[in-house]
Design a protein around this motif. Structure first.
Motif, PDB file in Angstrom:
ATOM      1  N   UNK A   1      -1.824  12.577  -3.017  1.00 18.19           N
ATOM      2  CA  UNK A   1      -1.052  13.351  -2.049  1.00 18.19           C
ATOM      3  C   UNK A   1      -0.600  12.589  -0.824  1.00 18.19           C
ATOM      4  N   UNK A   2      -0.764  11.259  -0.818  1.00 21.05           N
ATOM      5  CA  UNK A   2      -0.409  10.462   0.364  1.00 21.05           C
ATOM      6  C   UNK A   2       0.627   9.401   0.009  1.00 21.05           C
ATOM      7  N   UNK A   3       1.290   8.895   1.040  1.00 20.47           N
ATOM      8  CA  UNK A   3       2.121   7.699   0.921  1.00 20.47           C
ATOM      9  C   UNK A   3       1.277   6.552   1.456  1.00 20.47           C
ATOM     10  N   UNK A   4       0.867   5.657   0.583  1.00 14.65           N
ATOM     11  CA  UNK A   4      -0.049   4.583   0.952  1.00 14.65           C
ATOM     12  C   UNK A   4       0.633   3.232   0.760  1.00 14.65           C
ATOM     13  N   UNK A   5       0.361   2.300   1.667  1.00 20.35           N
ATOM     14  CA  UNK A   5       0.895   0.950   1.543  1.00 20.35           C
ATOM     15  C   UNK A   5      -0.269  -0.018   1.396  1.00 20.35           C
ATOM     16  N   UNK A   6      -0.158  -0.920   0.435  1.00 18.90           N
ATOM     17  CA  UNK A   6      -1.204  -1.904   0.171  1.00 18.90           C
ATOM     18  C   UNK A   6      -0.834  -3.239   0.812  1.00 18.90           C
ATOM     19  N   UNK A   7      -1.777  -3.800   1.572  1.00 18.66           N
ATOM     20  CA  UNK A   7      -1.579  -5.121   2.149  1.00 18.66           C
ATOM     21  C   UNK A   7      -2.815  -5.965   1.860  1.00 18.66           C
ATOM     22  N   UNK A   8      -2.613  -7.266   1.835  1.00 16.92           N
ATOM     23  CA  UNK A   8      -3.715  -8.181   1.573  1.00 16.92           C
ATOM     24  C   UNK A   8      -3.161  -9.551   1.245  1.00 16.92           C
ATOM     25  N   UNK A   9      -4.020 -10.548   1.249  1.00 15.25           N
ATOM     26  CA  UNK A   9      -3.575 -11.899   0.938  1.00 15.25           C
ATOM     27  C   UNK A   9      -3.306 -12.035  -0.554  1.00 15.25           C
ATOM     28  N   UNK A  10      -2.617 -13.100  -0.931  1.00 13.00           N
ATOM     29  CA  UNK A  10      -2.273 -13.311  -2.328  1.00 13.00           C
ATOM     30  C   UNK A  10      -3.526 -13.561  -3.157  1.00 13.00           C
ATOM     31  N   UNK A  11      -3.546 -13.015  -4.364  1.00 12.36           N
ATOM     32  CA  UNK A  11      -4.634 -13.255  -5.284  1.00 12.36           C
ATOM     33  C   UNK A  11      -5.780 -12.277  -5.219  1.00 12.36           C
ATOM     34  N   UNK A  12      -5.704 -11.283  -4.321  1.00 15.97           N
ATOM     35  CA  UNK A  12      -6.828 -10.353  -4.177  1.00 15.97           C
ATOM     36  C   UNK A  12      -6.774  -9.221  -5.210  1.00 15.97           C
ATOM     37  N   UNK A  13      -5.643  -9.083  -5.892  1.00 19.96           N
ATOM     38  CA  UNK A  13      -5.570  -8.085  -6.948  1.00 19.96           C
ATOM     39  C   UNK A  13      -4.712  -6.874  -6.659  1.00 19.96           C
ATOM     40  N   UNK A  14      -3.789  -6.953  -5.681  1.00 22.67           N
ATOM     41  CA  UNK A  14      -2.930  -5.805  -5.378  1.00 22.67           C
ATOM     42  C   UNK A  14      -2.075  -5.411  -6.571  1.00 22.67           C
ATOM     43  N   UNK A  15      -1.391  -6.403  -7.146  1.00 22.39           N
ATOM     44  CA  UNK A  15      -0.504  -6.100  -8.263  1.00 22.39           C
ATOM     45  C   UNK A  15      -1.272  -5.617  -9.481  1.00 22.39           C
ATOM     46  N   UNK A  16      -2.476  -6.133  -9.682  1.00 21.58           N
ATOM     47  CA  UNK A  16      -3.315  -5.658 -10.783  1.00 21.58           C
ATOM     48  C   UNK A  16      -3.650  -4.186 -10.595  1.00 21.58           C
ATOM     49  N   UNK A  17      -3.975  -3.798  -9.367  1.00 14.29           N
ATOM     50  CA  UNK A  17      -4.268  -2.399  -9.075  1.00 14.29           C
ATOM     51  C   UNK A  17      -3.037  -1.531  -9.292  1.00 14.29           C
TER      52      UNK A  17
ATOM     53  N   UNK B   1       9.144  -8.254  16.712  1.00 20.47           N
ATOM     54  CA  UNK B   1       8.375  -7.398  15.810  1.00 20.47           C
ATOM     55  C   UNK B   1       9.128  -7.229  14.494  1.00 20.47           C
ATOM     56  N   UNK B   2       8.384  -7.197  13.421  1.00 15.94           N
ATOM     57  CA  UNK B   2       8.970  -6.971  12.104  1.00 15.94           C
ATOM     58  C   UNK B   2       8.347  -5.724  11.495  1.00 15.94           C
ATOM     59  N   UNK B   3       9.177  -4.760  11.199  1.00 19.42           N
ATOM     60  CA  UNK B   3       8.690  -3.537  10.562  1.00 19.42           C
ATOM     61  C   UNK B   3       8.539  -3.824   9.072  1.00 19.42           C
ATOM     62  N   UNK B   4       7.333  -3.614   8.546  1.00 17.91           N
ATOM     63  CA  UNK B   4       7.066  -3.880   7.133  1.00 17.91           C
ATOM     64  C   UNK B   4       7.491  -2.680   6.296  1.00 17.91           C
ATOM     65  N   UNK B   5       6.963  -1.517   6.619  1.00 17.94           N
ATOM     66  CA  UNK B   5       7.317  -0.275   5.927  1.00 17.94           C
ATOM     67  C   UNK B   5       7.298   0.854   6.954  1.00 17.94           C
ATOM     68  N   UNK B   6       7.880   1.969   6.584  1.00 17.66           N
ATOM     69  CA  UNK B   6       7.895   3.128   7.474  1.00 17.66           C
ATOM     70  C   UNK B   6       7.395   4.362   6.728  1.00 17.66           C
ATOM     71  N   UNK B   7       6.977   5.342   7.515  1.00 22.25           N
ATOM     72  CA  UNK B   7       6.599   6.667   7.017  1.00 22.25           C
ATOM     73  C   UNK B   7       5.407   6.671   6.071  1.00 22.25           C
ATOM     74  N   UNK B   8       4.610   5.607   6.073  1.00 23.12           N
ATOM     75  CA  UNK B   8       3.383   5.596   5.271  1.00 23.12           C
ATOM     76  C   UNK B   8       2.272   6.277   6.066  1.00 23.12           C
TER      77      UNK B   8
ATOM     78  N   UNK C   1       5.848   7.022  11.037  1.00 27.19           N
ATOM     79  CA  UNK C   1       4.994   5.865  11.342  1.00 27.19           C
ATOM     80  C   UNK C   1       5.771   4.596  11.035  1.00 27.19           C
ATOM     81  N   UNK C   2       5.406   3.517  11.715  1.00 29.76           N
ATOM     82  CA  UNK C   2       6.004   2.216  11.443  1.00 29.76           C
ATOM     83  C   UNK C   2       4.898   1.167  11.454  1.00 29.76           C
ATOM     84  N   UNK C   3       4.725   0.489  10.337  1.00 33.55           N
ATOM     85  CA  UNK C   3       3.751  -0.594  10.243  1.00 33.55           C
ATOM     86  C   UNK C   3       4.449  -1.885  10.626  1.00 33.55           C
ATOM     87  N   UNK C   4       4.012  -2.488  11.733  1.00 34.54           N
ATOM     88  CA  UNK C   4       4.661  -3.684  12.264  1.00 34.54           C
ATOM     89  C   UNK C   4       3.720  -4.879  12.213  1.00 34.54           C
ATOM     90  N   UNK C   5       4.308  -6.053  12.259  1.00 35.19           N
ATOM     91  CA  UNK C   5       3.559  -7.273  12.496  1.00 35.19           C
ATOM     92  C   UNK C   5       4.515  -8.303  13.064  1.00 35.19           C
TER      93      UNK C   5
END
Length: 329
Positions: A195-211, A111-118, A98-102
């Motif tokens: 059991x998964x490879x998960x990628x977290x996305x979201x705007x700044x300040x929503x708490x990704x790094x805290x999680x 196109x910019x690939x953010x991460x792969x194989x998630x 898989x390729x997550x693009x934006x």
């Protein structure tokens, strides 16, 4: 005349030739290359995980402009000890599942690939401080469906606002969700990530790094605060970073906060394929039909009129479809 040649010698007029080795069509086979996974990228240097230890590497010249991103499975040669000062070479990038693009903007052709194989895209959004951005959530969901990834909506700071206000918008899409709060129990989220490879996305300040810090206590990701004037968070994660969950229960990829999610690369037919129940209702649509609200003789309208399609689900799908072209702000 002075020097090596006189004005009567041909060599006097010819430009000196470089002495180079003749080219060969033989290329290295890299039979001794070992497999690794890219866990972070920083200014042209790649941190890889090989057999449980980290190795610093660079990209080999034969790869040319081929990008290497977090999550890539690669083959590596050279010094793979991981000792200080050692540097390996990435000689091959395995085929991506898989390729997550934006794109930077909706009219940006690059196109910019953010991460792969998630396998799973975790869309993290705060219920308050900062206020949720439904359009950004919609765009992230579109990117997940286009990439063939399973989406998961993670609502943080539920102690500040009622999650139902936002959930009612996405329930008809069938998007799974989890609700969290600072210091709360993360058992349900851990179960979703297991059991998964998960990628977290979201705007700044929503708490990704805290999680991430709560899920992986050894992560030590910087945590920021929300600006009281603008209502936006400060970027604390500056690059994507792949981390293993405790007890070999999966992987998560933390990404920098985003403020835009261009979808110029997403085609309507790719999006409708993510909704098999609606896709089969568009078989008789006119050629070139985008299945949008203003399309004449669209099969989705006929399905709603005949009662074979859920109007709320069709409306939700068309909202995602419109998110491809509507400005974020």
């Amino acid at each position: 005349m002075t020097g090596r040649y006189s004005d009567q010698d041909v060599e006097h007029y010819d430009r000196p030739r470089r002495r180079t080795r003749p080219r060969t069509k033989d290329r290295p086979t890299y039979d001794d290359a070992v497999d690794g996974v890219v866990v972070t990228v920083d200014r042209g240097r790649y941190t890889l995980l090989l057999d449980g230890h980290k190795v610093m590497a660079m990209k080999a010249r034969p790869l040319g402009r081929k990008g290497v991103v977090v999550g890539d499975r690669v083959r590596v040669v050279g010094d793979t000890t991981g000792d200080d000062g050692s540097l390996a070479r990435i000689v091959e990038v395995r085929e991506r599942v898989t390729t997550l693009r934006r794109t930077a903007d909706d009219d940006d052709p690059v196109e910019r690939v953010i991460v792969s194989n998630a396998e799973q895209l975790v869309v993290v959004t705060a219920l308050a401080d900062p206020e949720p951005q439904p359009r950004l959530i919609d765009r992230a969901l579109v990117a997940a469906y286009d990439a063939g990834m399973q989406p998961l909506l993670c609502l943080t700071k539920s102690d500040l606002a009622d999650p139902e206000t936002l959930l009612v918008t996405y329930r008809s899409l069938g998007v799974p969700w989890v609700v969290t709060q600072r210091g709360g129990d993360l058992a349900e989220l851990r179960d979703r990530l297991h059991g998964k490879i998960s990628v977290m996305v979201g705007s700044s300040g929503v708490g990704k790094s805290t999680l991430v810090n709560a899920l992986v206590p050894t992560a030590y990701r910087d945590v920021g605060h929300v600006n009281a004037v603008t209502g936006r968070g400060r970027h604390t994660s500056t690059s994507a970073f792949m981390l293993e969950l405790p007890d070999d229960s999966g992987w998560i990829i933390d990404t920098p906060g985003i403020r835009s999610f261009g979808l110029a690369h997403v085609q309507p037919e790719r999006l409708i394929e993510a909704f098999p129940d609606l896709d089969e209702m568009t078989e008789d649509c006119p050629r070139g039909c985008t299945h949008g609200t203003d399309e004449p003789e669209c099969g989705l309208d006929e399905a709603v009129e005949s009662g074979t399609a859920d109007p709320l689900r069709v409306e939700s799908f068309r909202r995602l479809l419109a998110a491809r072209s509507e400005p974020l702000y």
